[in-house]
Write a protein that holds these residues in place. Structure first.
Motif, PDB file in Angstrom:
ATOM      1  N   SER A 390       0.826  -1.201   0.000  1.00  0.00           N
ATOM      2  CA  SER A 390       0.000   0.000   0.000  1.00  0.00           C
ATOM      3  C   SER A 390       0.866   1.259   0.000  1.00  0.00           C
ATOM      4  N   GLY A 391       0.464   2.224  -0.815  1.00  0.00           N
ATOM      5  CA  GLY A 391       1.165   3.508  -0.876  1.00  0.00           C
ATOM      6  C   GLY A 391       2.290   3.576  -1.885  1.00  0.00           C
ATOM      7  N   GLN A 392       2.608   2.470  -2.541  1.00  0.00           N
ATOM      8  CA  GLN A 392       3.680   2.451  -3.534  1.00  0.00           C
ATOM      9  C   GLN A 392       3.083   2.539  -4.947  1.00  0.00           C
ATOM     10  N   THR A 393       3.672   3.425  -5.782  1.00  0.00           N
ATOM     11  CA  THR A 393       3.162   3.651  -7.137  1.00  0.00           C
ATOM     12  C   THR A 393       4.330   3.747  -8.119  1.00  0.00           C
ATOM     13  N   ILE A 394       4.293   2.956  -9.161  1.00  0.00           N
ATOM     14  CA  ILE A 394       5.348   2.961 -10.179  1.00  0.00           C
ATOM     15  C   ILE A 394       5.239   4.223 -11.029  1.00  0.00           C
ATOM     16  N   THR A 395       6.364   4.907 -11.226  1.00  0.00           N
ATOM     17  CA  THR A 395       6.396   6.103 -12.070  1.00  0.00           C
ATOM     18  C   THR A 395       7.135   5.872 -13.386  1.00  0.00           C
ATOM     19  N   GLY A 396       7.891   4.818 -13.477  1.00  0.00           N
ATOM     20  CA  GLY A 396       8.602   4.496 -14.714  1.00  0.00           C
ATOM     21  C   GLY A 396       9.368   3.205 -14.543  1.00  0.00           C
TER      22      GLY A 396
END
Length: 454
Positions: A390-396
């Motif tokens: 939770s709270g982790q989001t891939i940006t590239g």
């Protein structure tokens, strides 16, 4: 240069497009003197016998790691036909007084040697930097080692010789450096880097290209662009390359990195365009970076290629697939493997292993993932699934496509790394943000089968 001992990384800038110079000007230039060794012919580099030579290689930080002489053989074994060697004039690094030995190492390993003075990096903005005139003085001091090596050596007068302060000074300084080299009897193919720390985002090199080419009495200069975060879109890359191609100006991509983050260079477009246009390229860099994300080999070990190393040596449009040895050494032609996306084949339970390594900071992290086929049969096409905390989001990401950007993720192979033989591995990775939770995924599955996690 991006990340090296005692140097800071170069910042990104915006790219815009303009062109004013006609290709007819180039065609109207007086004929060149009889060329010696490697030389420019139109937009191409050719050898003394007229055979076209397209650089495919890497940068090697020799001045900081003079004991790593094995690197010449290692990059050759991985398919390179050229190595760009970092030297020091003594102003900041060095002085490199072993030029004759460097050339010998290149020749022993059947590599074309691009020699560059690194002390000029960021002149005008970096207070300790050497001027191009000082770089020429260094080449004059090493002339005895260089004369007679024109078949094997390209002289890159100075690395990234002007920073972002008064980039316009690049034109006169570069023209003067070329003329001083010729006045002192150098017949070699000369290479000149652009300003703005090599990235030419103010287009001084692009708009002054004809002036620089005209300054060379031997008509034997090739221009060099360094592509990093300024060139983070396909449009930025193709537009810049189009300007040179349309005007008939010789160009190589003397340095570039890879898209390890969302705003980094679009290396896939760069490699594809270089291959289709026949442009030479030299990736940064073999090993030894302060920030190891740009290392191709961990600790100068060719058996420990990083994601970047695997991509540039073994991927589509990469070195192994497109490099051809110089004819002065025999001219071996590469065996090109068609790049097709294979149909995934299921793995059996327990036939894969995943290593997941994180580098975290206050609001983000990067992850390097190694996927290994521990089964007895080849995997032809793969999908790795895992759930981000939770709270982790891939940006590239790199070396795979990732969807969605949070929650349960599916990473799908690229065209060049979809086949994993028994015991074979591939490296992928991504950059992400977090809100305080830096935990790792608890499990991974490859094509539906659970993998061992190490």
């Amino acid at each position: 240069m991006r990340s090296m001992p005692w140097l800071a990384a170069v910042g990104a800038a915006l790219v815009a497009v303009v062109v004013t110079t006609s290709a007819a000007v180039f065609a109207a230039m007086p004929p060149a003197h009889a060329a010696v060794g490697l030389h420019v012919s139109g937009t191409n580099i050719v050898e003394a016998n007229g055979q076209r030579f397209t650089m495919r290689g890497v940068n090697h930080p020799h001045v900081w790691f003079t004991n790593q002489t094995r690197s010449f053989a290692d990059v050759k074994a991985l398919g390179a036909n050229t190595v760009r060697v970092v030297l020091g004039s003594g102003k900041r690094w060095g002085p490199s007084t072993d030029v004759a030995n460097v050339i010998s190492l290149c020749k022993q390993n059947r590599l074309i040697c691009v020699l560059e003075v690194h002390d000029t990096t960021g002149y005008g903005e970096e207070g300790a930097a050497a001027s191009l005139d000082e770089a020429v003085n260094y080449w004059i001091s090493q002339k005895s080692a260089l004369v007679g090596q024109e078949n094997y050596v390209v002289i890159n007068i100075g690395n990234e010789p002007i920073g972002n302060t008064n980039a316009a000074q690049w034109t006169s300084a570069t023209a003067a450096a070329i003329q001083k080299m010729r006045a002192n009897g150098f017949e070699h193919l000369l290479m000149v880097d652009g300003p703005n720390w090599g990235q030419d985002w103010q287009y001084v090199m692009r708009d002054s290209a004809q002036t620089i080419l005209n300054a060379d009495s031997r008509r034997n200069t090739v221009l060099s662009i360094h592509m990093y975060a300024v060139f983070n879109t396909a449009t930025a890359i193709t537009d810049y390359l189009n300007r040179f191609q349309a005007n008939g100006w010789p160009l190589v991509i003397g340095e570039f990195g890879w898209r390890f983050g969302a705003n980094e260079v679009d290396h896939e477009t760069l490699l594809s365009e270089a291959a289709s246009r026949g442009l030479g390229y030299l990736g940064w860099s073999w090993s030894g970076n302060t920030d190891p994300i740009l290392d191709m080999a961990t600790g100068f070990d060719p058996t420990q290629l990083t994601t970047w190393g695997q991509r540039i040596f073994n991927g589509a449009n990469g070195i192994k697939a497109t490099a051809k040895e110089a004819t002065i050494y025999g001219g071996a032609t590469p065996t090109v493997t068609p790049t097709v996306t294979p149909t995934p084949t299921p793995t059996s339970s327990g036939s894969c292993r995943v290593t997941y390594e994180m580098n975290t900071w206050n609001t983000g992290f990067t992850t390097n993932i190694t996927i290994t086929n521990t089964g007895n049969s080849a995997i032809n096409g793969w999908r790795l699934t895992f759930t981000l905390p939770s709270g982790q989001t891939i940006t590239g990401g790199w070396s795979a496509s990732y969807a969605p950007t949070s929650g349960q993720i599916t990473a799908t192979n690229a065209t060049w790394n979809g086949t994993l033989p028994p015991g074979g591995s591939t490296g992928i990775g991504f950059q992400a943000t977090h809100t305080g939770n830096t935990a790792k995924p608890s499990s991974f599955a490859l094509n539906g089968s659970t993998c061992q996690v190490t």
